[in-house]
Write an enzyme that holds these catalytic residues in place. Sequence first.
Site, mmCIF file in Angstrom:
data_model
loop_
_atom_site.group_PDB
_atom_site.id
_atom_site.type_symbol
_atom_site.label_atom_id
_atom_site.label_comp_id
_atom_site.label_asym_id
_atom_site.label_seq_id
_atom_site.Cartn_x
_atom_site.Cartn_y
_atom_site.Cartn_z
ATOM 1 N N ASP A 13 21.170 -27.788 -28.933
ATOM 2 C CA ASP A 13 19.821 -27.260 -28.733
ATOM 3 C C ASP A 13 18.903 -28.431 -28.374
ATOM 4 O O ASP A 13 18.897 -29.444 -29.085
ATOM 5 C CB ASP A 13 19.357 -26.578 -30.031
ATOM 6 C CG ASP A 13 18.106 -25.750 -29.828
ATOM 7 O OD1 ASP A 13 17.178 -26.212 -29.117
ATOM 8 O OD2 ASP A 13 18.047 -24.631 -30.367
ATOM 9 N N GLY A 19 23.100 -20.938 -19.390
ATOM 10 C CA GLY A 19 23.887 -21.785 -18.498
ATOM 11 C C GLY A 19 25.366 -21.679 -18.825
ATOM 12 O O GLY A 19 25.754 -21.076 -19.829
ATOM 13 N N TYR A 42 6.231 -17.200 -22.734
ATOM 14 C CA TYR A 42 6.682 -18.111 -21.679
ATOM 15 C C TYR A 42 5.491 -18.796 -21.014
ATOM 16 O O TYR A 42 5.465 -20.021 -20.883
ATOM 17 C CB TYR A 42 7.490 -17.318 -20.655
ATOM 18 C CG TYR A 42 8.088 -18.157 -19.539
ATOM 19 C CD1 TYR A 42 9.210 -18.951 -19.765
ATOM 20 C CD2 TYR A 42 7.541 -18.144 -18.259
ATOM 21 C CE1 TYR A 42 9.774 -19.706 -18.741
ATOM 22 C CE2 TYR A 42 8.096 -18.891 -17.230
ATOM 23 C CZ TYR A 42 9.214 -19.673 -17.479
ATOM 24 O OH TYR A 42 9.761 -20.422 -16.460
#
Length: 314
Positions: free
Chosen positions: A56, A36, A147
């Site tokens: 984080d 981002g 993922y």
Amino acid sequence: MRALVTGGAGFIGSHLCDGLAAAGYEVVCIDDLSSGCPENLAALLADGRAELRVADARDPVAVAAAGRVDRVFHLAAPASPPRYLGRPVDTISTCFEATLRALELADKTGARVVVASSSEVYGEPDEHPQREETLGRVDPVGPRACYQEGKRAAEALATSFAGAGRADVRIARIFNTYGPRMREDDGRVISSFAARAVRGEPLEVAGDGRQTRSFCYVTDMVRGLLALADAPNAGAGPVNLGNPEEVEILALANRVIAVADSSSEIVFGAPAPGDPTRRKPDTSRARRLLGFAPEIDLETGLAHTLAALTGRVL
Ligand code: NAD
């Protein structure tokens, strides 16, 4: 009302922050800026409608420091294939630990928490389109396991908090989403096609291009996420959010070229490892529980995405 958005400086997260601010929320973001960037929040940061904390989302101190919140939207995760395949350990640990932190904050503050899951939890499913009841077929040692299994673990964690009565949980199974602020280098199909079409470079279609995806414009996704957070009766079960219009990747390439009025050619490359062949959400649960239906068709969404890339105002 005060909302925490983890991953708020990212693509979907920043649009969600826009939506929350427009609805009158005070917004605080936690983002490590791994994919981002603060520019995505520029307007909100400039007039103080959002605050960005660079941290984080796995860090218990940083998350607890968000303080009293009414809503938690947990979106922080490495989200694009090149990014998560390049840092697999970080990916699976973020999917688990950052979700745990978000749930702990919700437990402590009484906030309702929306956990961003993914259509990737379906893997290579036996059923099409995918309903929330579709169990999915994921290889725990396959190429995308960090993922896919990470998101499945995040769902299991959220479900456990809900079952234990410790948090008011919503699980959003997000299907492919696109729009302005996607990173050109994120390796996702619309961002790479759009960037290449604008530059007149060849669009590389993986395999024969007959694989399908269903693409949801980002403002529709934000409406879905906000509705999921607001609906009193949505419960803790997963809800598919996406656009059920299914398109073959080769046809998508042709549409991007047409909308961009580009001279790009199409070339065919190797199939991506672990790439599912078909992906289409069954959105009847979202329609029934949230009254959700996407409004932006692919042509319109592509036009806005391409205009943002070229700095053109539509
Ligand atoms: P994105 O990469 O733009 O956003 C993710 C954000 O999380 C980034 O701003 C990144 O810097 C941040 N982040 C990553 N790890 C972090 C960490 N450990 N701590 C703090 N911040 C961290 O991607 P996106 O497309 O906006 O995805 C948002 C969420 O939606 C993700 O959870 C993703 O898995 C999910 N999702 C997205 C899609 C899609 O098509 N875009 C599809 C399914 C699911």
